[in-house]
Design a protein around this motif. Structure first.
Motif, PDB file in Angstrom:
ATOM      1  N   GLN A  63       0.845  -1.196   0.000  1.00 53.27           N
ATOM      2  CA  GLN A  63       0.000   0.000   0.000  1.00 53.27           C
ATOM      3  C   GLN A  63       0.877   1.242   0.000  1.00 53.27           C
ATOM      4  O   GLN A  63       1.519   1.564   0.994  1.00 53.27           O
ATOM      5  CB  GLN A  63      -0.925   0.002   1.222  1.00 53.27           C
ATOM      6  CG  GLN A  63      -2.112   0.921   1.088  1.00 53.27           C
ATOM      7  CD  GLN A  63      -3.155   0.410   0.096  1.00 53.27           C
ATOM      8  OE1 GLN A  63      -3.107  -0.751  -0.324  1.00 53.27           O
ATOM      9  NE2 GLN A  63      -4.091   1.263  -0.271  1.00 53.27           N
ATOM     10  N   PHE A  97      -4.586   4.475   2.930  1.00 53.19           N
ATOM     11  CA  PHE A  97      -4.875   3.305   3.752  1.00 53.19           C
ATOM     12  C   PHE A  97      -6.367   3.108   3.988  1.00 53.19           C
ATOM     13  O   PHE A  97      -6.791   2.004   4.343  1.00 53.19           O
ATOM     14  CB  PHE A  97      -4.156   3.423   5.098  1.00 53.19           C
ATOM     15  CG  PHE A  97      -2.765   2.853   5.112  1.00 53.19           C
ATOM     16  CD1 PHE A  97      -1.923   2.996   4.020  1.00 53.19           C
ATOM     17  CD2 PHE A  97      -2.287   2.181   6.228  1.00 53.19           C
ATOM     18  CE1 PHE A  97      -0.647   2.475   4.032  1.00 53.19           C
ATOM     19  CE2 PHE A  97      -1.008   1.657   6.252  1.00 53.19           C
ATOM     20  CZ  PHE A  97      -0.182   1.801   5.151  1.00 53.19           C
ATOM     21  N   LEU A 140      -7.934   0.222   2.418  1.00 54.76           N
ATOM     22  CA  LEU A 140      -7.685  -1.112   2.962  1.00 54.76           C
ATOM     23  C   LEU A 140      -8.775  -1.587   3.918  1.00 54.76           C
ATOM     24  O   LEU A 140      -8.854  -2.777   4.220  1.00 54.76           O
ATOM     25  CB  LEU A 140      -6.353  -1.124   3.718  1.00 54.76           C
ATOM     26  CG  LEU A 140      -5.071  -1.216   2.899  1.00 54.76           C
ATOM     27  CD1 LEU A 140      -3.869  -1.020   3.807  1.00 54.76           C
ATOM     28  CD2 LEU A 140      -4.987  -2.550   2.178  1.00 54.76           C
ATOM     29  N   ILE A 180       0.907  -5.440   6.011  1.00 58.15           N
ATOM     30  CA  ILE A 180       0.815  -4.277   5.136  1.00 58.15           C
ATOM     31  C   ILE A 180       2.218  -3.718   4.949  1.00 58.15           C
ATOM     32  O   ILE A 180       2.919  -3.437   5.929  1.00 58.15           O
ATOM     33  CB  ILE A 180      -0.100  -3.187   5.725  1.00 58.15           C
ATOM     34  CG1 ILE A 180      -1.522  -3.719   5.929  1.00 58.15           C
ATOM     35  CG2 ILE A 180      -0.115  -1.949   4.826  1.00 58.15           C
ATOM     36  CD1 ILE A 180      -2.422  -2.762   6.700  1.00 58.15           C
ATOM     37  N   TYR A 202       4.330  -0.612   3.597  1.00 62.58           N
ATOM     38  CA  TYR A 202       4.196   0.803   3.247  1.00 62.58           C
ATOM     39  C   TYR A 202       5.579   1.365   2.910  1.00 62.58           C
ATOM     40  O   TYR A 202       6.424   1.511   3.788  1.00 62.58           O
ATOM     41  CB  TYR A 202       3.582   1.582   4.400  1.00 62.58           C
ATOM     42  CG  TYR A 202       3.439   3.067   4.128  1.00 62.58           C
ATOM     43  CD1 TYR A 202       2.592   3.534   3.131  1.00 62.58           C
ATOM     44  CD2 TYR A 202       4.142   4.007   4.869  1.00 62.58           C
ATOM     45  CE1 TYR A 202       2.450   4.890   2.887  1.00 62.58           C
ATOM     46  CE2 TYR A 202       4.012   5.366   4.634  1.00 62.58           C
ATOM     47  CZ  TYR A 202       3.161   5.804   3.639  1.00 62.58           C
ATOM     48  OH  TYR A 202       3.029   7.153   3.386  1.00 62.58           O
ATOM     49  N   GLU A 232      -1.235   7.887   7.422  1.00 61.63           N
ATOM     50  CA  GLU A 232      -1.879   6.730   6.783  1.00 61.63           C
ATOM     51  C   GLU A 232      -2.334   5.713   7.826  1.00 61.63           C
ATOM     52  O   GLU A 232      -3.452   5.201   7.770  1.00 61.63           O
ATOM     53  CB  GLU A 232      -0.927   6.084   5.783  1.00 61.63           C
ATOM     54  CG  GLU A 232      -0.612   6.940   4.568  1.00 61.63           C
ATOM     55  CD  GLU A 232      -1.843   7.288   3.741  1.00 61.63           C
ATOM     56  OE1 GLU A 232      -2.842   6.538   3.790  1.00 61.63           O
ATOM     57  OE2 GLU A 232      -1.815   8.322   3.043  1.00 61.63           O
ATOM     58  N   LEU A 233      -1.493   5.436   8.792  1.00 59.89           N
ATOM     59  CA  LEU A 233      -1.863   4.456   9.820  1.00 59.89           C
ATOM     60  C   LEU A 233      -3.074   4.907  10.624  1.00 59.89           C
ATOM     61  O   LEU A 233      -3.869   4.073  11.079  1.00 59.89           O
ATOM     62  CB  LEU A 233      -0.672   4.213  10.754  1.00 59.89           C
ATOM     63  CG  LEU A 233       0.491   3.433  10.141  1.00 59.89           C
ATOM     64  CD1 LEU A 233       1.700   3.472  11.066  1.00 59.89           C
ATOM     65  CD2 LEU A 233       0.090   1.996   9.852  1.00 59.89           C
ATOM     66  N   ILE A 249       2.660  -4.364  10.319  1.00 61.68           N
ATOM     67  CA  ILE A 249       2.973  -3.263   9.404  1.00 61.68           C
ATOM     68  C   ILE A 249       4.466  -3.267   9.154  1.00 61.68           C
ATOM     69  O   ILE A 249       5.265  -3.286  10.095  1.00 61.68           O
ATOM     70  CB  ILE A 249       2.568  -1.892   9.998  1.00 61.68           C
ATOM     71  CG1 ILE A 249       1.139  -1.912  10.551  1.00 61.68           C
ATOM     72  CG2 ILE A 249       2.760  -0.786   8.958  1.00 61.68           C
ATOM     73  CD1 ILE A 249       0.060  -2.104   9.528  1.00 61.68           C
TER      74      ILE A 249
END
Length: 249
Positions: free
Chosen positions: A71, A75, A78, A93, A95, A131-132, A146
């Protein structure tokens, strides 16, 4: 924690070649960029495990270790996948953050490549926070890992408009990874301590966090809310502002 144990740049070269071959043959997801395609080959060279239908969706990678989603942004996209995948499988994931970027411009009219230049902007770990925060409701989760991947890349842009090179309008058309630098792996709540800028003291205001992280407005707010929800920070009102304190758990 930040680690170099997974770095294999020879494997990255092979992944880049495989991604380029796929692109020439028109294989893969429509509109998939080189960075995404390359990382898919890096984490799983066997294409039989790429784009696997599962639980009413399609996983970038599904193999014996579980599901891997590459990704590069957004996010929030997702969330439907995580709702479907996590009850049934482990999910990782990936990143990517570009630490050092070389920009190559191509004149849209002549096809001429302009001299490459280094971008002054350096990617940093706080880039992942905004994003998280979009998947805050899933963090932490023992089945969700992650991987924040730091790399160098070449960015290809099309240049058009003014004849003054510095004032040309440009549009990014692709990013090509050139080397991997390191990984940060986040799984347990305590792992997220690394997302707090090291330049900050034990206590700080949101304005100080903003200056250190480079995050602004809604991204700043959501990132602080994520760190609070994970127990990485606490806060208390002092006058008209909040003061945030590291828990150091």
């Amino acid at each position: 924690m930040r680690s170099e144990m997974l770095i294999d740049n020879q494997k990255l070269i092979l992944a880049c070649e495989a991604a380029a071959n796929e692109s020439r043959l028109g294989i893969g997801e429509l509109g998939e960029k080189t960075l995404h395609r390359t990382l898919k080959h890096y984490f799983e060279p066997d294409t039989d495990f790429h784009e696997v239908a599962f639980c009413g969706s399609v996983a970038d990678i599904k193999n014996s270790n579980g599901i891997i989603e590459i990704q590069t942004r957004s996010f929030d996209r997702l969330i439907p996948k995580l709702n479907r995948f996590l009850p049934e499988s482990n999910v990782t994931i990936v990143y990517p953050i570009v630490e050092c970027k070389t920009i190559c411009k191509v004149n849209v009219d002549s096809g001429e490549s302009l001299p490459p230049r280094k971008s002054p902007r350096k990617g940093r770990i706080s880039d992942a926070l905004a994003e998280l925060s979009k998947i805050r409701d899933f963090l932490p989760n023992p089945k969700l890992k992650i991987i924040i991947l730091f790399l160098d890349a070449t960015e290809i842009r099309m240049a058009s408009g003014s004849t003054a090179v510095g004032r040309r309008r440009t549009s990014k058309i692709d990013q090509i990874p050139t080397s991997l630098k390191s990984f940060v792996i986040l799984q347990d709540a305590l792992d997220y301590n690394i997302l707090v800028p090291s330049s900050l003291g034990d206590s700080f205001t949101s304005a100080e966090f903003e200056r250190s992280s480079g995050l602004h407005k809604i991204n700043l707010h959501n990132s602080l809310m994520l760190l609070l929800s994970l127990g990485i920070l606490t806060r208390e009102k002092q006058g008209r502002r909040y003061v945030y304190t590291r828990t150091n758990k």
